[in-house]
Write an enzyme that holds these catalytic residues in place. Structure first.
Site, PDB file in Angstrom:
ATOM      1  N   ASP A  83     -10.455  -2.452   8.399  1.00 45.65           N
ATOM      2  CA  ASP A  83     -11.487  -3.345   8.031  1.00 45.65           C
ATOM      3  C   ASP A  83     -11.699  -4.372   9.236  1.00 45.65           C
ATOM      4  O   ASP A  83     -11.109  -4.478  10.162  1.00 45.65           O
ATOM      5  CB  ASP A  83     -11.139  -3.978   6.827  1.00 45.65           C
ATOM      6  CG  ASP A  83      -9.935  -5.076   6.825  1.00 45.65           C
ATOM      7  OD1 ASP A  83     -10.239  -6.225   7.452  1.00 45.65           O
ATOM      8  OD2 ASP A  83      -8.840  -4.746   6.821  1.00 45.65           O
ATOM      9  N   GLU A 102       0.764   3.884   3.292  1.00 43.62           N
ATOM     10  CA  GLU A 102       1.194   4.042   4.658  1.00 43.62           C
ATOM     11  C   GLU A 102       2.489   4.846   4.770  1.00 43.62           C
ATOM     12  O   GLU A 102       2.626   5.524   5.666  1.00 43.62           O
ATOM     13  CB  GLU A 102       1.277   2.678   5.322  1.00 43.62           C
ATOM     14  CG  GLU A 102      -0.072   1.943   5.493  1.00 43.62           C
ATOM     15  CD  GLU A 102      -0.031   0.729   6.022  1.00 43.62           C
ATOM     16  OE1 GLU A 102      -1.026  -0.093   6.010  1.00 43.62           O
ATOM     17  OE2 GLU A 102       1.238   0.088   5.875  1.00 43.62           O
TER      18      GLU A 102
HETATM   19  N1  SAH Z   1      -4.709  -5.589  -1.986  1.00 47.65           N
HETATM   20  C1  SAH Z   1      -3.503  -5.167  -1.472  1.00 47.65           C
HETATM   21  C2  SAH Z   1      -2.939  -6.260  -0.483  1.00 47.65           C
HETATM   22  C3  SAH Z   1      -3.236  -5.645   0.785  1.00 47.65           C
HETATM   23  S1  SAH Z   1      -2.841  -7.188   2.007  1.00 47.65           S
HETATM   24  C4  SAH Z   1      -2.333  -4.610  -2.379  1.00 47.65           C
HETATM   25  O1  SAH Z   1      -2.589  -5.153  -3.503  1.00 47.65           O
HETATM   26  O2  SAH Z   1      -1.557  -4.171  -2.160  1.00 47.65           O
HETATM   27  C5  SAH Z   1      -3.371  -6.289   3.417  1.00 47.65           C
HETATM   28  C6  SAH Z   1      -2.334  -5.544   4.213  1.00 47.65           C
HETATM   29  O3  SAH Z   1      -2.780  -4.909   5.184  1.00 47.65           O
HETATM   30  C7  SAH Z   1      -1.271  -6.174   4.772  1.00 47.65           C
HETATM   31  O4  SAH Z   1       0.005  -5.697   4.570  1.00 47.65           O
HETATM   32  C8  SAH Z   1      -1.910  -6.551   6.252  1.00 47.65           C
HETATM   33  O5  SAH Z   1      -0.633  -6.530   7.146  1.00 47.65           O
HETATM   34  C9  SAH Z   1      -2.800  -5.800   6.455  1.00 47.65           C
HETATM   35  N2  SAH Z   1      -4.256  -6.339   6.772  1.00 47.65           N
HETATM   36  C10 SAH Z   1      -5.243  -5.033   6.608  1.00 47.65           C
HETATM   37  N3  SAH Z   1      -6.526  -5.878   6.726  1.00 47.65           N
HETATM   38  C11 SAH Z   1      -6.143  -7.014   6.980  1.00 47.65           C
HETATM   39  C12 SAH Z   1      -6.758  -8.321   7.198  1.00 47.65           C
HETATM   40  N4  SAH Z   1      -8.282  -8.193   7.215  1.00 47.65           N
HETATM   41  N5  SAH Z   1      -6.314  -9.625   7.168  1.00 47.65           N
HETATM   42  C13 SAH Z   1      -4.820  -9.575   7.084  1.00 47.65           C
HETATM   43  N6  SAH Z   1      -4.094  -8.359   6.904  1.00 47.65           N
HETATM   44  C14 SAH Z   1      -4.718  -7.223   6.743  1.00 47.65           C
END
Ligand code: SAH
Length: 249
Positions: A217, A12
């Site tokens: 998502d 991002e």
């Molecule tokens: N697998 C990723 C982790 C991502 S956590 C990694 O290894 O880097 C998800 C991130 O996107 C968080 O910063 C959150 O703010 C946002 N996000 C997107 N979709 C989300 C969801 N369904 N639930 C919670 N946070 C979500």
């Protein structure tokens, strides 16, 4: 204005630092803070990493150590409503920590001793952000994201929404998990993991802030796969163009 710009994920933030004039890096608390000019605005860009504590710490450092006067959070989120689609943009009017629950001592969602459950974003910054996001959707999207990608992600006519975002220290990836949050938070538009923590830090420090999230998502069983694809391909371009328009306004 000295604008702190926080992103949660590396993808991002990509592009924002590249777009800065004369970026200077300072390392503090295991994070890289990039100071420079973005368009006409003095800015500091930083990656918060993921979750409420990470985000609150980053926001606090931006204010206390780097002297920012305003904070903008850009990132992705899961949809919190069937009317909010992947590729849509949500600008927060208020944010709540959906996993805060000190009842019966305090009302559910209220952050103890602040008197707040729904933290309000700055009206002027949010209006400027909404203008930037609308401009992106209307003018930049067709050039920023190729036809095939728009097809692949179903980005035919992405929309802009304004309202409630909920944050918690969980990646919401089950229909039932989202349902439980939706049931108790009417008007919910999106779920993520940082915004309401930045909101609390800014509230306590008296710093105006705004939050923009692109939906990556549907916060359901497909969330992890959808999220990864979206973040890899298109999320960075949303952030880049919206922040660019915001800082030119
Ligand atoms: N697998 C990723 C982790 C991502 S956590 C990694 O290894 O880097 C998800 C991130 O996107 C968080 O910063 C959150 O703010 C946002 N996000 C997107 N979709 C989300 C969801 N369904 N639930 C919670 N946070 C979500």
């Amino acid at each position: 204005m000295k604008l702190g710009i926080i992103s949660a994920l590396h993808e991002e933030q990509e592009g924002l630092v590249e777009a800065m004039q004369g970026p200077q890096k300072a390392i503090h608390g295991m994070r890289d803070y990039w100071t420079g000019k973005l368009g006409a605005v003095d800015a500091v860009c930083v990656l918060s990493r993921i979750g409420k504590v990470a985000a609150a710490m980053t926001a606090t450092s931006l204010v206390e150590r780097f002297g920012v006067t305003h904070i903008l959070f850009t990132g992705v989120a899961g949809s919190g409503d069937s009317g909010v689609k992947v590729g849509d943009i949500v600008i927060a009017e208020s944010l709540v920590q959906h996993d805060m629950n000190a009842s019966p001592l305090f009302p559910r969602f209220e952050v103890p001793l602040t008197g707040q459950s729904h933290f309000l974003t700055d009206v002027q910054m949010s209006a400027r952000l909404a203008h930037a996001a609308a401009g992106f959707l209307e003018h930049d999207l067709v050039n920023a994201i190729a036809v095939e990608e728009r097809k692949e992600f179903g980005l035919q006519a992405p929309r802009l929404h304004r309202g409630l975002i909920a944050s918690g220290d969980q990646f919401v990836h089950q229909k039932s998990q989202l349902g439980a949050i939706r049931d108790v938070l009417p008007g919910l538009l999106a779920v993520e993991m940082e915004g309401a923590a930045v909101a609390q830090a800014c509230f306590e420090l008296g710093v105006p802030f705004a939050v923009v999230r692109t939906i990556s998502d549907n916060a359901n069983e497909d969330a992890a796969t959808d999220f990864m694809r979206f973040v890899k391909s298109v999320a960075a371009r949303y952030s880049y163009y919206i922040v660019r328009r915001f800082s030119q306004a």
